[in-house]
Design a protein around this motif. Structure first.
Motif, PDB file in Angstrom:
ATOM      1  N   LEU A 140       0.969  -1.213   0.050  1.00  0.00           N
ATOM      2  CA  LEU A 140      -0.017   0.311   0.090  1.00  0.00           C
ATOM      3  C   LEU A 140       0.493   1.216   0.139  1.00  0.00           C
ATOM      4  CD1 LEU A 140      -2.924  -0.915   2.319  1.00  0.00           C
ATOM      5  CD2 LEU A 140      -3.084  -0.680   0.049  1.00  0.00           C
ATOM      6  N   GLY A 141       2.072   1.231  -0.141  1.00  0.00           N
ATOM      7  CA  GLY A 141       2.902   2.134  -0.072  1.00  0.00           C
ATOM      8  C   GLY A 141       3.705   2.766   1.215  1.00  0.00           C
ATOM      9  N   ALA A 142       3.751   1.608   2.212  1.00  0.00           N
ATOM     10  CA  ALA A 142       4.420   2.428   3.611  1.00  0.00           C
ATOM     11  C   ALA A 142       5.382   2.521   3.150  1.00  0.00           C
ATOM     12  CB  ALA A 142       3.318   1.230   4.540  1.00  0.00           C
ATOM     13  N   ASP A 143       6.198   3.188   4.144  1.00  0.00           N
ATOM     14  CA  ASP A 143       7.885   3.428   4.508  1.00  0.00           C
ATOM     15  C   ASP A 143       7.985   2.174   5.026  1.00  0.00           C
ATOM     16  OD1 ASP A 143      10.080   5.248   3.957  1.00  0.00           O
ATOM     17  OD2 ASP A 143      10.030   4.850   6.114  1.00  0.00           O
ATOM     18  N   ALA A 144       8.355   1.078   4.904  1.00  0.00           N
ATOM     19  CA  ALA A 144       9.560   0.054   5.424  1.00  0.00           C
ATOM     20  C   ALA A 144       9.832   0.863   6.566  1.00  0.00           C
ATOM     21  CB  ALA A 144      10.532  -0.416   4.456  1.00  0.00           C
ATOM     22  N   GLN A 145      10.977   1.563   6.792  1.00  0.00           N
ATOM     23  CA  GLN A 145      11.656   1.994   7.897  1.00  0.00           C
ATOM     24  C   GLN A 145      10.746   2.488   8.915  1.00  0.00           C
ATOM     25  OE1 GLN A 145      14.268   5.284   7.418  1.00  0.00           O
ATOM     26  NE2 GLN A 145      15.159   4.816   9.042  1.00  0.00           N
ATOM     27  N   MET A 146       9.689   3.616   8.710  1.00  0.00           N
ATOM     28  CA  MET A 146       8.887   3.460   9.996  1.00  0.00           C
ATOM     29  C   MET A 146       8.080   3.003  10.054  1.00  0.00           C
ATOM     30  SD  MET A 146       8.880   6.782  10.292  1.00  0.00           S
ATOM     31  CE  MET A 146      11.319   6.390   9.965  1.00  0.00           C
ATOM     32  N   LEU A 147       8.271   1.626   9.041  1.00  0.00           N
ATOM     33  CA  LEU A 147       7.021   0.098   9.670  1.00  0.00           C
ATOM     34  C   LEU A 147       7.475  -0.464  10.559  1.00  0.00           C
ATOM     35  CD1 LEU A 147       4.285  -1.379   9.193  1.00  0.00           C
ATOM     36  CD2 LEU A 147       6.011  -2.771   7.522  1.00  0.00           C
ATOM     37  N   LEU A 148       8.734  -0.479  11.038  1.00  0.00           N
ATOM     38  CA  LEU A 148       9.521  -1.338  11.529  1.00  0.00           C
ATOM     39  C   LEU A 148       9.652  -0.293  13.044  1.00  0.00           C
ATOM     40  CD1 LEU A 148      11.073  -3.897  12.289  1.00  0.00           C
ATOM     41  CD2 LEU A 148      13.044  -2.907  11.116  1.00  0.00           C
ATOM     42  N   VAL A 149       9.542   0.726  12.890  1.00  0.00           N
ATOM     43  CA  VAL A 149       9.726   1.761  14.129  1.00  0.00           C
ATOM     44  C   VAL A 149       8.445   1.796  14.292  1.00  0.00           C
ATOM     45  CG1 VAL A 149      10.124   3.680  14.121  1.00  0.00           C
ATOM     46  CG2 VAL A 149      11.488   4.043  13.378  1.00  0.00           C
ATOM     47  N   GLY A 150       7.054   1.505  13.442  1.00  0.00           N
ATOM     48  CA  GLY A 150       6.540   1.301  14.214  1.00  0.00           C
ATOM     49  C   GLY A 150       5.612   0.409  15.480  1.00  0.00           C
ATOM     50  N   ALA A 151       6.226  -0.964  14.463  1.00  0.00           N
ATOM     51  CA  ALA A 151       6.275  -2.252  15.694  1.00  0.00           C
ATOM     52  C   ALA A 151       7.760  -2.088  16.811  1.00  0.00           C
ATOM     53  CB  ALA A 151       6.925  -3.285  14.590  1.00  0.00           C
ATOM     54  N   ALA A 152       8.672  -1.341  16.570  1.00  0.00           N
ATOM     55  CA  ALA A 152       9.463  -1.438  17.640  1.00  0.00           C
ATOM     56  C   ALA A 152       8.583  -0.888  18.845  1.00  0.00           C
ATOM     57  CB  ALA A 152      10.594  -0.762  17.519  1.00  0.00           C
ATOM     58  N   LEU A 153       7.806   0.848  18.155  1.00  0.00           N
ATOM     59  CA  LEU A 153       6.993   1.140  19.706  1.00  0.00           C
ATOM     60  C   LEU A 153       6.087   0.344  20.098  1.00  0.00           C
ATOM     61  CD1 LEU A 153       7.644   4.922  18.321  1.00  0.00           C
ATOM     62  CD2 LEU A 153       8.671   3.923  20.091  1.00  0.00           C
ATOM     63  N   VAL A 154       5.157  -0.012  18.966  1.00  0.00           N
ATOM     64  CA  VAL A 154       3.980  -0.949  19.538  1.00  0.00           C
ATOM     65  C   VAL A 154       3.526  -1.697  20.246  1.00  0.00           C
ATOM     66  CG1 VAL A 154       1.934  -1.379  18.462  1.00  0.00           C
ATOM     67  CG2 VAL A 154       2.486   0.183  17.629  1.00  0.00           C
ATOM     68  N   ILE A 155       4.874  -2.760  19.845  1.00  0.00           N
ATOM     69  CA  ILE A 155       4.933  -3.851  20.458  1.00  0.00           C
ATOM     70  C   ILE A 155       5.301  -3.567  22.370  1.00  0.00           C
ATOM     71  CG2 ILE A 155       5.614  -6.910  20.474  1.00  0.00           C
ATOM     72  CD1 ILE A 155       6.017  -6.328  17.562  1.00  0.00           C
ATOM     73  N   PRO A 156       6.195  -3.778  22.821  1.00  0.00           N
ATOM     74  CA  PRO A 156       6.269  -2.802  24.211  1.00  0.00           C
ATOM     75  C   PRO A 156       5.234  -2.271  25.131  1.00  0.00           C
ATOM     76  CG  PRO A 156       8.581  -1.570  22.479  1.00  0.00           C
ATOM     77  CD  PRO A 156       7.353  -2.307  21.340  1.00  0.00           C
ATOM     78  N   VAL A 157       4.718  -1.540  24.146  1.00  0.00           N
ATOM     79  CA  VAL A 157       3.216  -0.884  25.025  1.00  0.00           C
ATOM     80  C   VAL A 157       2.052  -2.389  24.926  1.00  0.00           C
ATOM     81  CG1 VAL A 157       1.219   0.056  24.580  1.00  0.00           C
ATOM     82  CG2 VAL A 157       3.404   1.054  24.499  1.00  0.00           C
ATOM     83  N   LEU A 158       2.735  -3.351  24.506  1.00  0.00           N
ATOM     84  CA  LEU A 158       1.362  -4.627  24.216  1.00  0.00           C
ATOM     85  C   LEU A 158       1.692  -5.820  25.630  1.00  0.00           C
ATOM     86  CD1 LEU A 158       0.570  -4.999  20.698  1.00  0.00           C
ATOM     87  CD2 LEU A 158      -1.180  -3.668  22.034  1.00  0.00           C
ATOM     88  N   ASP A 159       3.132  -5.939  25.213  1.00  0.00           N
ATOM     89  CA  ASP A 159       3.623  -6.361  26.168  1.00  0.00           C
ATOM     90  C   ASP A 159       3.535  -5.874  27.978  1.00  0.00           C
ATOM     91  OD1 ASP A 159       5.234  -8.656  24.499  1.00  0.00           O
ATOM     92  OD2 ASP A 159       6.812  -6.872  24.272  1.00  0.00           O
ATOM     93  N   LEU A 160       3.797  -5.011  27.675  1.00  0.00           N
ATOM     94  CA  LEU A 160       3.662  -4.253  28.929  1.00  0.00           C
ATOM     95  C   LEU A 160       1.903  -4.055  29.405  1.00  0.00           C
ATOM     96  CD1 LEU A 160       5.203  -1.118  29.421  1.00  0.00           C
ATOM     97  CD2 LEU A 160       6.339  -3.049  29.766  1.00  0.00           C
TER      98      LEU A 160
END
Length: 392
Positions: free
Chosen positions: A154-174
């Motif tokens: 869909l045209g998302a930026d690959a770098q920002m997608l990985l950054v988003g995962a790195a920020l969202v997953i820790p919140v879900l872990d907590l």
């Protein structure tokens, strides 16, 4: 503490760990393109992740026994996911190598902590449930890869997608941290229960050989199914990946249904049968160029996935059922398994280059047999391992 709530929490941790790994693996092509790494330097990065994980596992076992699997999971899981920021934002190859080691260190600690907690939950739950946890890990990896593929399409930026995962997953872990079981009461050293001393280390080493064999056979299947289809069987490159899909799907499905099977058959029979099925699967793959072609190979890869699916969950559960502090023992099993997963594809590559791919696939077939040859006698001698958890 609600044990069913703890079970759901462990499902969540396994899923999020798989999700993180899925994002990392699916993002590698874009990372390779952004930093212009090439296959050689990308291979070094992957090795650094694996060596980092391997190096932290034995230390993690001691920390789990000292601090509890609950505390280690609560701390290590979000920090590990946050470590994705390093590779995601790395401006050059040197920084990426350092980030890869840090990510690997985190993965190693989380693997030991959450697997140790899973055996504690199973012990209190009263029936086999560990296999489904590992199935959830596989599902998380598939979801991470699918999200990445769809988002990039869909045209998302690959770098920002990985950054988003790195920020969202820790919140879900907590959000899951409160679901885990409280640390168990300490057991007196003089009773022989402390620090996993009830488990004979010679048996743990033999079980480690079974774990090594299982992961070597799994790693070989993961990395060489497609090449076997295209190079040996002459399948069109567009169809060749179907072999891996069959193997992966079979393994994931059986992990979700493997617990009731183990409850009925017991640990020893399950591992013996698993080794036999995986060996038969590889035998069909080896015979496929002569008899049956790609159809026989697909059946073989499917059987291989079925056989390998429950081995590691059963070994972990058996060690956990032996009593005492098991963090170091599980860390050793995990380290053996990772070594097999790391060495398998590389060894097969060297042998295939020196001889042929058909000959190199004899190696994982032999190791599939070693699963039963090493695992069954060791499980029979391991305290309480011949029984599966059962409600009383």
């Amino acid at each position: 503490m609600n044990i069913k709530r703890a079970r759901l929490g462990v499902f969540g941790y396994f899923f999020l760990l798989g999700l993180m790994v899925g994002f990392w693996a699916a993002g590698l092509p874009s990372l390779n393109q952004r930093l212009q790494l090439g296959e050689g330097r990308l291979g070094v990065v992957l090795l650094l992740v694996s060596f980092g994980a391997l190096g932290s596992m034995l230390i993690a076992g001691q920390l789990v026994d000292r601090l509890s699997s609950r505390r280690m999971s609560q701390v290590a899981a979000p920090l590990c996911a946050l470590a994705l920021l390093g590779p995601a934002l790395a401006p050059d190859y040197t920084t990426l190598m350092v980030s890869a080691v840090v990510l690997g260190l985190g993965i190693g600690v989380v693997e030991v902590a959450i697997n140790t907690h899973s055996v504690e939950v199973e012990h209190q739950y009263g029936r086999p449930i560990i296999s489904a946890f590992h199935g959830t890990w596989s599902l998380g990896g598939a979801v991470g890869g699918a999200i990445t593929s769809i988002a990039l399409g869909l045209g998302a930026d690959a770098q920002m997608l990985l950054v988003g995962a790195a920020l969202v997953i820790p919140v879900l872990d907590l959000t899951l941290s409160g679901t885990l079981l409280p640390p168990p009461e300490p057991v007196a050293e003089q009773e022989g229960e402390g620090n996993g001393r009830r488990i004979p280390w010679g048996l743990v080493l033999i079980l480690g050989v079974a774990a090594f064999a299982a992961h070597l056979s799994e790693g070989a299947a993961m990395d060489w199914t497609g090449l076997h289809s295209s190079n040996i069987l002459g399948v069109d490159p567009a169809i060749a990946p179907i072999a891996f899909t069959i193997f992966s799907t079979a393994m994931t499905v059986v992990r979700f249904v493997g617990d009731p099977v183990r409850a009925r058959l017991g640990n020893v029979t399950t591992v013996g049968l698993a080794g036999a099925i995986a060996t038969a699967g590889y035998a069909l793959v080896l015979l496929s160029p002569v008899f049956g072609g790609v159809a026989l190979a697909w059946i073989g890869w499917g059987l291989t996935g079925v056989g390998l699916a429950t081995v590691i969950p059963v070994l972990f559960s058996a060690v956990g059922a032996s009593g005492g502090s098991v963090g170091k023992a599980l860390a050793l099993l995990t380290a053996f398994g990772y070594t097999g997963l790391l060495m398998g594809p590389a060894v097969l590559g060297f042998v295939a280059e020196a001889t042929s791919l058909r000959i190199s696939l004899i190696i994982p077939a032999v190791f599939a047999a070693i699963i039963a040859l090493a695992g069954v006698p060791a499980l029979r001698r391991l305290p309480s391992a011949t029984k599966v958890p059962a409600k009383v």
